[in-house]
Design a protein around this motif. Structure first.
Motif, PDB file in Angstrom:
ATOM      1  N   MET A   1     -82.454  40.303  -6.560  1.00 10.23           N
ATOM      2  CA  MET A   1     -83.491  40.111  -7.583  1.00 10.23           C
ATOM      3  C   MET A   1     -83.164  38.878  -8.407  1.00 10.23           C
ATOM      4  N   THR A   2     -84.170  38.038  -8.599  1.00  9.92           N
ATOM      5  CA  THR A   2     -83.945  36.823  -9.379  1.00  9.92           C
ATOM      6  C   THR A   2     -85.140  36.599 -10.311  1.00  9.92           C
ATOM      7  N   THR A   3     -84.863  36.054 -11.489  1.00 11.04           N
ATOM      8  CA  THR A   3     -85.946  35.746 -12.420  1.00 11.04           C
ATOM      9  C   THR A   3     -85.905  34.263 -12.777  1.00 11.04           C
ATOM     10  N   SER A   4     -87.027  33.586 -12.627  1.00  8.76           N
ATOM     11  CA  SER A   4     -87.129  32.184 -13.003  1.00  8.76           C
ATOM     12  C   SER A   4     -88.224  32.033 -14.049  1.00  8.76           C
ATOM     13  N   THR A   5     -88.073  31.016 -14.880  1.00 11.37           N
ATOM     14  CA  THR A   5     -89.056  30.782 -15.926  1.00 11.37           C
ATOM     15  C   THR A   5     -89.746  29.434 -15.714  1.00 11.37           C
ATOM     16  N   TYR A   6     -91.061  29.457 -15.758  1.00  8.76           N
ATOM     17  CA  TYR A   6     -91.882  28.255 -15.583  1.00  8.76           C
ATOM     18  C   TYR A   6     -92.720  28.046 -16.843  1.00  8.76           C
ATOM     19  N   THR A   7     -93.230  26.849 -17.012  1.00  6.61           N
ATOM     20  CA  THR A   7     -94.169  26.609 -18.104  1.00  6.61           C
ATOM     21  C   THR A   7     -95.503  26.179 -17.509  1.00  6.61           C
ATOM     22  N   VAL A   8     -96.541  26.930 -17.867  1.00 11.56           N
ATOM     23  CA  VAL A   8     -97.890  26.667 -17.365  1.00 11.56           C
ATOM     24  C   VAL A   8     -98.734  26.105 -18.516  1.00 11.56           C
ATOM     25  N   VAL A   9     -99.424  25.004 -18.240  1.00 17.90           N
ATOM     26  CA  VAL A   9    -100.266  24.417 -19.280  1.00 17.90           C
ATOM     27  C   VAL A   9    -101.743  24.664 -18.988  1.00 17.90           C
ATOM     28  N   GLY A  10    -102.509  24.856 -20.050  1.00 14.07           N
ATOM     29  CA  GLY A  10    -103.951  24.984 -19.919  1.00 14.07           C
ATOM     30  C   GLY A  10    -104.495  26.378 -20.162  1.00 14.07           C
ATOM     31  N   MET A  11    -103.614  27.370 -20.277  1.00 15.82           N
ATOM     32  CA  MET A  11    -104.112  28.727 -20.527  1.00 15.82           C
ATOM     33  C   MET A  11    -104.569  28.842 -21.981  1.00 15.82           C
ATOM     34  N   THR A  12    -105.750  29.448 -22.182  1.00 18.20           N
ATOM     35  CA  THR A  12    -106.287  29.544 -23.535  1.00 18.20           C
ATOM     36  C   THR A  12    -106.578  30.963 -23.984  1.00 18.20           C
ATOM     37  N   CYS A  13    -106.594  31.901 -23.048  1.00 17.62           N
ATOM     38  CA  CYS A  13    -106.998  33.262 -23.449  1.00 17.62           C
ATOM     39  C   CYS A  13    -106.438  34.275 -22.460  1.00 17.62           C
ATOM     40  N   GLY A  14    -106.736  35.523 -22.754  1.00 14.86           N
ATOM     41  CA  GLY A  14    -106.226  36.595 -21.913  1.00 14.86           C
ATOM     42  C   GLY A  14    -106.725  36.547 -20.483  1.00 14.86           C
ATOM     43  N   HIS A  15    -107.942  35.986 -20.280  1.00 10.92           N
ATOM     44  CA  HIS A  15    -108.445  35.844 -18.914  1.00 10.92           C
ATOM     45  C   HIS A  15    -107.572  34.873 -18.140  1.00 10.92           C
ATOM     46  N   CYS A  16    -107.148  33.822 -18.813  1.00 12.99           N
ATOM     47  CA  CYS A  16    -106.275  32.827 -18.165  1.00 12.99           C
ATOM     48  C   CYS A  16    -104.947  33.473 -17.767  1.00 12.99           C
TER      49      CYS A  16
ATOM     50  N   THR B   1     -96.936  30.157 -25.689  1.00 13.14           N
ATOM     51  CA  THR B   1     -96.013  29.080 -25.289  1.00 13.14           C
ATOM     52  C   THR B   1     -96.268  28.582 -23.876  1.00 13.14           C
ATOM     53  N   GLY B   2     -96.996  29.338 -23.071  1.00 17.51           N
ATOM     54  CA  GLY B   2     -97.203  28.988 -21.672  1.00 17.51           C
ATOM     55  C   GLY B   2     -96.025  29.373 -20.785  1.00 17.51           C
ATOM     56  N   SER B   3     -95.059  30.032 -21.372  1.00 15.51           N
ATOM     57  CA  SER B   3     -93.866  30.432 -20.619  1.00 15.51           C
ATOM     58  C   SER B   3     -94.181  31.606 -19.683  1.00 15.51           C
ATOM     59  N   VAL B   4     -93.746  31.479 -18.430  1.00 17.75           N
ATOM     60  CA  VAL B   4     -94.021  32.510 -17.435  1.00 17.75           C
ATOM     61  C   VAL B   4     -92.707  32.902 -16.749  1.00 17.75           C
ATOM     62  N   ASP B   5     -92.295  34.141 -16.947  1.00 17.67           N
ATOM     63  CA  ASP B   5     -91.098  34.668 -16.274  1.00 17.67           C
ATOM     64  C   ASP B   5     -91.530  35.352 -14.988  1.00 17.67           C
ATOM     65  N   VAL B   6     -90.914  34.950 -13.875  1.00 19.19           N
ATOM     66  CA  VAL B   6     -91.285  35.515 -12.577  1.00 19.19           C
ATOM     67  C   VAL B   6     -90.055  36.166 -11.953  1.00 19.19           C
ATOM     68  N   THR B   7     -90.174  37.445 -11.657  1.00 21.53           N
ATOM     69  CA  THR B   7     -89.091  38.179 -11.016  1.00 21.53           C
ATOM     70  C   THR B   7     -89.432  38.380  -9.549  1.00 21.53           C
ATOM     71  N   SER B   8     -88.481  38.025  -8.677  1.00 25.44           N
ATOM     72  CA  SER B   8     -88.747  38.119  -7.241  1.00 25.44           C
ATOM     73  C   SER B   8     -87.495  38.573  -6.493  1.00 25.44           C
ATOM     74  N   ALA B   9     -87.737  39.057  -5.287  1.00 23.35           N
ATOM     75  CA  ALA B   9     -86.642  39.582  -4.474  1.00 23.35           C
ATOM     76  C   ALA B   9     -85.675  38.470  -4.096  1.00 23.35           C
ATOM     77  N   ALA B  10     -86.225  37.275  -3.835  1.00 17.50           N
ATOM     78  CA  ALA B  10     -85.397  36.109  -3.481  1.00 17.50           C
ATOM     79  C   ALA B  10     -85.950  34.926  -4.269  1.00 17.50           C
ATOM     80  N   PRO B  11     -85.143  33.879  -4.436  1.00 18.65           N
ATOM     81  CA  PRO B  11     -85.647  32.713  -5.167  1.00 18.65           C
ATOM     82  C   PRO B  11     -86.922  32.178  -4.521  1.00 18.65           C
ATOM     83  N   LEU B  12     -87.872  31.729  -5.347  1.00 20.14           N
ATOM     84  CA  LEU B  12     -89.147  31.201  -4.861  1.00 20.14           C
ATOM     85  C   LEU B  12     -89.071  29.690  -4.718  1.00 20.14           C
TER      86      LEU B  12
END
Lengths: 69, 69
Positions: A1-16, A39-50
């Motif tokens: 199990m691994t968790t990586s953090t990305y930053t996504v730009v452009g999201m403005t609301c819960g639909h995004c 913040t646009g921060s997205v934590d992704v947990t996956s079985a193997a690194p993506l």
């Protein structure tokens, strides 16, 4: 199990947030996606690194961009 | 056929526009909904005049508010 953090730009609301969560959650091996809209921060947990390309493609499919890409 | 214009506050992206369009479009007699995201202006075309309450309820169902309400 691994968790990586990305930053996504452009999201403005819960639909995004839902769109990004759905697209990244659809990548093989991903078990959890946590998005912080403010913040646009997205934590992704996956079985193997993506691959960055897979994450980038999913974010763009949702209609947004990874920061710096 | 009648067209009325409302102002909806809180929409931030195309998903928001789609939600408002869908909910107002679901009111009996509505044949067209045109949303301007930048201004929040929503033109609604319907077979007969709509009650303000019906439009307000649809906007709130979508998760937004009519200006001034």
């Amino acid at each position: 199990m691994t968790t990586s953090t990305y930053t996504v730009v452009g999201m403005t609301c819960g639909h995004c947030v839902a769109s990004v969560t759905e697209e990244i959650g659809g990548i093989d091996g991903v078990s959890q996606v946590d998005v912080d809209l403010a913040t646009g921060s997205v934590d992704v947990t996956s079985a193997a690194p993506l691959s960055d390309d897979a994450v980038k493609a999913a974010v763009e499919e949702a209609g947004y961009q990874l920061a710096g890409s």
